[in-house]
Write an enzyme that holds these catalytic residues in place. Structure first.
Site, PDB file in Angstrom:
ATOM      1  N   LYS A 174       0.722  -1.167   0.154  1.00  0.00           N
ATOM      2  CA  LYS A 174       0.089  -0.002  -0.333  1.00  0.00           C
ATOM      3  C   LYS A 174       0.587   1.239   0.003  1.00  0.00           C
ATOM      4  O   LYS A 174       1.620   1.557   1.069  1.00  0.00           O
ATOM      5  CB  LYS A 174      -0.964   0.214   1.233  1.00  0.00           C
ATOM      6  CG  LYS A 174      -1.834   1.162   1.179  1.00  0.00           C
ATOM      7  CD  LYS A 174      -2.429   1.460   2.443  1.00  0.00           C
ATOM      8  CE  LYS A 174      -2.070   2.641   2.931  1.00  0.00           C
ATOM      9  NZ  LYS A 174      -2.254   4.084   2.029  1.00  0.00           N
ATOM     10  N   GLU A 177      -1.694   7.306  -0.188  1.00  0.00           N
ATOM     11  CA  GLU A 177      -2.806   7.422  -0.901  1.00  0.00           C
ATOM     12  C   GLU A 177      -2.336   8.752  -1.622  1.00  0.00           C
ATOM     13  O   GLU A 177      -3.153   8.982  -2.606  1.00  0.00           O
ATOM     14  CB  GLU A 177      -3.858   7.750   0.183  1.00  0.00           C
ATOM     15  CG  GLU A 177      -3.883   8.754   1.175  1.00  0.00           C
ATOM     16  CD  GLU A 177      -3.282   7.877   2.415  1.00  0.00           C
ATOM     17  OE1 GLU A 177      -2.391   7.344   2.279  1.00  0.00           O
ATOM     18  OE2 GLU A 177      -3.824   8.547   3.524  1.00  0.00           O
ATOM     19  N   GLY A 227       6.781   5.145   8.311  1.00  0.00           N
ATOM     20  CA  GLY A 227       5.859   6.368   8.366  1.00  0.00           C
ATOM     21  C   GLY A 227       5.726   7.111   9.774  1.00  0.00           C
ATOM     22  O   GLY A 227       6.904   6.639  10.312  1.00  0.00           O
ATOM     23  N   GLY A 228       4.826   7.867  10.219  1.00  0.00           N
ATOM     24  CA  GLY A 228       5.052   8.217  11.569  1.00  0.00           C
ATOM     25  C   GLY A 228       4.849   7.354  12.856  1.00  0.00           C
ATOM     26  O   GLY A 228       4.261   6.454  12.561  1.00  0.00           O
ATOM     27  N   GLY A 232       2.573   4.248  13.785  1.00  0.00           N
ATOM     28  CA  GLY A 232       3.319   3.174  14.046  1.00  0.00           C
ATOM     29  C   GLY A 232       2.991   2.402  15.328  1.00  0.00           C
ATOM     30  O   GLY A 232       2.823   1.278  15.354  1.00  0.00           O
ATOM     31  N   GLU A 249       9.627   1.488  10.627  1.00  0.00           N
ATOM     32  CA  GLU A 249      10.668   2.799  10.472  1.00  0.00           C
ATOM     33  C   GLU A 249       9.831   3.694  10.575  1.00  0.00           C
ATOM     34  O   GLU A 249       9.071   4.208   9.712  1.00  0.00           O
ATOM     35  CB  GLU A 249      11.174   2.379   9.180  1.00  0.00           C
ATOM     36  CG  GLU A 249      12.324   1.140   8.976  1.00  0.00           C
ATOM     37  CD  GLU A 249      12.858   0.817   7.685  1.00  0.00           C
ATOM     38  OE1 GLU A 249      12.619  -0.513   7.414  1.00  0.00           O
ATOM     39  OE2 GLU A 249      12.855   1.489   6.833  1.00  0.00           O
ATOM     40  N   CYS A 283      12.797  11.274   6.979  1.00  0.00           N
ATOM     41  CA  CYS A 283      12.718  10.732   8.482  1.00  0.00           C
ATOM     42  C   CYS A 283      14.004  11.036   9.118  1.00  0.00           C
ATOM     43  O   CYS A 283      14.002  11.306  10.363  1.00  0.00           O
ATOM     44  CB  CYS A 283      12.434   9.399   8.373  1.00  0.00           C
ATOM     45  SG  CYS A 283      13.679   8.342   7.417  1.00  0.00           S
ATOM     46  N   GLU A 384       8.542  16.056  15.459  1.00  0.00           N
ATOM     47  CA  GLU A 384       9.196  16.043  14.271  1.00  0.00           C
ATOM     48  C   GLU A 384       8.056  16.843  13.297  1.00  0.00           C
ATOM     49  O   GLU A 384       7.070  16.820  13.149  1.00  0.00           O
ATOM     50  CB  GLU A 384       8.939  14.543  13.743  1.00  0.00           C
ATOM     51  CG  GLU A 384       9.498  14.405  12.199  1.00  0.00           C
ATOM     52  CD  GLU A 384       9.112  13.115  11.693  1.00  0.00           C
ATOM     53  OE1 GLU A 384       8.222  12.581  11.921  1.00  0.00           O
ATOM     54  OE2 GLU A 384      10.250  12.334  11.183  1.00  0.00           O
TER      55      GLU A 384
HETATM   56  P1  NAD Z   1       2.017   8.301   8.048  1.00  0.00           P
HETATM   57  O1  NAD Z   1       2.220   7.490   9.281  1.00  0.00           O
HETATM   58  O2  NAD Z   1       0.852   9.202   8.205  1.00  0.00           O
HETATM   59  O3  NAD Z   1       1.542   7.378   6.786  1.00  0.00           O
HETATM   60  C1  NAD Z   1       2.287   6.289   6.273  1.00  0.00           C
HETATM   61  C2  NAD Z   1       1.490   5.288   5.693  1.00  0.00           C
HETATM   62  O4  NAD Z   1       0.595   4.681   6.784  1.00  0.00           O
HETATM   63  C3  NAD Z   1       0.579   5.499   4.568  1.00  0.00           C
HETATM   64  O5  NAD Z   1       0.594   4.644   3.441  1.00  0.00           O
HETATM   65  C4  NAD Z   1      -0.694   5.731   5.202  1.00  0.00           C
HETATM   66  O6  NAD Z   1      -1.835   5.713   4.575  1.00  0.00           O
HETATM   67  C5  NAD Z   1      -0.711   4.452   6.168  1.00  0.00           C
HETATM   68  N1  NAD Z   1      -1.372   4.743   7.336  1.00  0.00           N
HETATM   69  C6  NAD Z   1      -1.836   5.954   8.254  1.00  0.00           C
HETATM   70  N2  NAD Z   1      -2.664   5.410   9.004  1.00  0.00           N
HETATM   71  C7  NAD Z   1      -2.863   4.206   9.233  1.00  0.00           C
HETATM   72  C8  NAD Z   1      -3.327   3.275  10.092  1.00  0.00           C
HETATM   73  N3  NAD Z   1      -4.000   3.609  10.981  1.00  0.00           N
HETATM   74  N4  NAD Z   1      -2.952   1.699   9.858  1.00  0.00           N
HETATM   75  C9  NAD Z   1      -2.341   1.621   8.898  1.00  0.00           C
HETATM   76  N5  NAD Z   1      -1.815   2.319   7.909  1.00  0.00           N
HETATM   77  C10 NAD Z   1      -1.912   3.434   8.164  1.00  0.00           C
HETATM   78  O7  NAD Z   1       3.097   8.945   7.566  1.00  0.00           O
HETATM   79  P2  NAD Z   1       3.404   9.956   6.399  1.00  0.00           P
HETATM   80  O8  NAD Z   1       2.838  11.398   6.486  1.00  0.00           O
HETATM   81  O9  NAD Z   1       2.922   9.319   4.989  1.00  0.00           O
HETATM   82  O10 NAD Z   1       4.859  10.133   6.315  1.00  0.00           O
HETATM   83  C11 NAD Z   1       5.722  10.870   6.853  1.00  0.00           C
HETATM   84  C12 NAD Z   1       6.172   9.976   8.066  1.00  0.00           C
HETATM   85  O11 NAD Z   1       7.065   8.921   7.888  1.00  0.00           O
HETATM   86  C13 NAD Z   1       7.389  10.826   9.204  1.00  0.00           C
HETATM   87  O12 NAD Z   1       7.185  10.612  10.449  1.00  0.00           O
HETATM   88  C14 NAD Z   1       8.674  10.013   8.663  1.00  0.00           C
HETATM   89  O13 NAD Z   1       9.649  10.327   9.777  1.00  0.00           O
HETATM   90  C15 NAD Z   1       8.327   8.766   8.521  1.00  0.00           C
HETATM   91  N6  NAD Z   1       9.274   8.181   7.564  1.00  0.00           N
HETATM   92  C16 NAD Z   1       9.993   7.152   8.339  1.00  0.00           C
HETATM   93  C17 NAD Z   1      11.306   6.515   7.643  1.00  0.00           C
HETATM   94  C18 NAD Z   1      12.249   5.548   8.105  1.00  0.00           C
HETATM   95  O14 NAD Z   1      12.823   4.894   7.414  1.00  0.00           O
HETATM   96  N7  NAD Z   1      12.379   5.672   9.525  1.00  0.00           N
HETATM   97  C19 NAD Z   1      11.355   6.760   6.177  1.00  0.00           C
HETATM   98  C20 NAD Z   1      10.391   7.895   5.406  1.00  0.00           C
HETATM   99  C21 NAD Z   1       9.434   8.401   6.319  1.00  0.00           C
END
Ligand code: NAD
Length: 490
Positions: A174, A177, A227-228, A232, A249, A283, A384
């Site tokens: 996935k 979006e 992601g965030g 997580g 991550e 990140c 962040e």
């Molecule tokens: P996000 O957590 O909002 O979304 C990431 C993904 O998770 C998206 O595909 C989103 O649709 C999905 N998602 C959202 N809510 C969910 C849920 N309840 N259950 C399952 N999936 C869900 O993050 P973002 O705003 O897209 O990206 C920014 C974040 O990603 C920042 O915090 C950044 O630090 C982190 N990031 C980390 C790394 C790493 O390697 N550590 C790399 C890139 C980005």
């Protein structure tokens, strides 16, 4: 206008609900595509397909060299289409062309790395008491749900898809979006090279529906998420139902520490790169700059002078050095943090505004922004922001630098600049972070593990560590002298 579909069981499909989502170019707010907006129902369908494909052995039972052949073929086709895919990434995400060219090249290299790895020596044998022989093998985990963010849409996907497929898993992927365009191109290539139906699936849609279903479903064996940190945490809870394996991550607020004895211009240069590359949407961004007291003022002066010269513009303009932020909502979040920094009493040294002149009025451009005179408890120091906003902190000596560096809930990355090699090693070893740099910032290699301490995540991506995350470990004990134990007499 592009019409983007999902890829399930080797077919391109619309959402069961027929709903779509508008995909926006952040450089000018124009709609560039309509994407199928999947929901729980679509996710369930894809999960079922991936489950059947895994259980059939159609992929996991192929010889590793055969799986490698598919991955090499994907890499070749991705490389052939690198320019087109790089342009699409810029169109969808906003980042400058020179960055997307790098991302695609890195994605190609990642497929080749894992294609090479699967045929290399693996496993262990143990010398145990005769007549037994003990050995350990790795097997695929099963069905893997792969969820990624929007900041490196293709690359973050490939960091998961390549090792997951190499190890023999089936996947439901996935993308974010808001940035699905380039991974759809990747799935076109996956389709072209003929990976068996049902092995690699892609569902589009929101995190709360599609993402959450992947995390909750008992048919999914593993979730690999980038992601965030807040998301997580929600994924960990959702994954608890069937004790899913998880790799996370997450976010960061990484310190970049500059000592007075550092090479001044090199440190200034990397400090800019650490925070303003990819508009700060990284990140591992060096979003906190820790400066030794004696060089603080001179360093800030030079940094501000150079930050003001960064050329901010549309990503497809070759002269652009920093593009727009990914979306209007994200830009508003970043601008909100800037207001918060001012209200908290930090001193704004440059930037701080949205840019709307010279044709940039419809895009989501924010000036490179630098705050000094911060205190450790300020939100702009602790949270962040994920944008082009740097918080500078002052330190007195080595112990003070280490204490300040570790003073957040995150532990993803950190950099140290000094010409004293022993000091650099001492400091790096004290950083509670998974990725560190000495006299540089940001280089990343497919060979080396990527991930964080503390609330920056669980597990590691990339390298052999990243491969291991997509495997289960099995011990096999073989009796070489087949006879009863005689434990019970009768
Ligand atoms: P996000 O957590 O909002 O979304 C990431 C993904 O998770 C998206 O595909 C989103 O649709 C999905 N998602 C959202 N809510 C969910 C849920 N309840 N259950 C399952 N999936 C869900 O993050 P973002 O705003 O897209 O990206 C920014 C974040 O990603 C920042 O915090 C950044 O630090 C982190 N990031 C980390 C790394 C790493 O390697 N550590 C790399 C890139 C980005």
């Amino acid at each position: 206008m592009m019409h983007l579909k999902m890829y399930i069981n080797g077919e391109w499909v619309d959402a069961a609900s027929k709903k779509t989502r508008e995909i926006v170019n952040p450089a000018n707010g124009e709609i560039i595509a309509l994407a199928a907006e999947g929901d729980v129902e679509d996710a369930r369908h894809a999960i079922q397909v991936a489950r059947q494909a895994f259980d059939s052995g159609v992929w996991s039972e192929q010889p590793p060299a055969e799986r490698a052949r598919y991955l090499f073929a994907i890499a070749d086709k991705l490389e052939e289409r690198a320019e087109e895919i790089g342009r699409l990434e810029t169109l969808d995400n906003g980042k400058p062309l020179r960055e997307t060219a790098f991302d695609v090249a890195d994605a190609v290299a990642c497929f080749r790395y894992y294609a090479g790895l699967v045929t290399k020596p693996d496993g262990q044998t143990y010398h145990v008491a005769d007549p037994m022989q003990a050995l350990v093998i790795r097997e695929p985990v099963g069905v893997c749900g792969l969820i990624v963010p929007w900041n490196y849409p293709l690359l973050m996907g490939v960091w998961k898809i390549a090792p997951a497929l190499a190890a023999g898993n089936t996947i439901v992927f996935k993308p974010s979006e808001i940035t699905p365009v380039t991974t759809i191109k990747l799935f076109e290539i996956i389709d072209e090279v003929g990976i068996p139906k049902g092995v690699a699936n892609m569902v589009l849609g929101a995190g709360a529906t599609v993402g959450n279903e992947l995390a909750e479903s008992h048919l999914v064996d593993k979730i690999s998420f980038t992601g965030g940190t807040v998301t997580g945490r929600s994924i960990m809870k959702a994954a608890a139902g069937n004790i899913k394996k998880i790799s996370l991550e997450l976010g960061g607020k990484s310190p970049n520490i500059v000592f007075a004895d550092a090479d001044f211009e090199t440190a200034v240069d990397y400090a800019l790169f650490a925070i303003f590359a990819n508009q700060g949407q990284v990140c591992a961004a060096g979003s906190r700059l820790l400066l030794e007291d004696s060089i603080h003022d001179r360093f800030v002066e030079r940094l501000v002078e150079r930050a003001k010269n960064i050329r901010v513009g549309a990503g497809d303009d070759p002269s652009t050095e920093m593009g727009p932020l990914v979306s209007q909502a994200h830009m508003e979040k970043v601008l909100h943090y800037i207001e918060l920094g001012k209200a908290e009493g930090a001193r704004l040294m440059c930037g701080g505004n949205r840019i709307t002149d010279n044709g940039r009025e419809k895009g989501y451009y924010v000036e490179p922004t630098i705050f000094t005179d911060t205190t450790p408890s300020m939100k702009i120091v602790q949270e962040e922001i994920f944008g082009p906003v740097l918080a500078i902190q002052r330190f007195q000596d080595e112990a003070d630098a280490i204490r300040i560096a570790n003073d957040t809930v995150y532990g993803l990355a950190g950099g140290v600049f000094t010409q004293d090699g022993a000091k650099a090693m001492r400091v790096v070893k004290k950083l509670r972070a998974g990725i560190t740099w000495i006299n540089c910032y940001h280089p990343t290699y497919n060979e080396a593990p990527w991930g964080g301490y503390k609330q920056s995540g669980i597990g590691r991506g990339l390298g052999t560590f990243g491969f291991d995350e997509f495997t289960e470990v099995k011990q096999i004990n073989i009796n070489l002298q087949v006879q009863p134990t005689g434990w019970f007499e009768n």
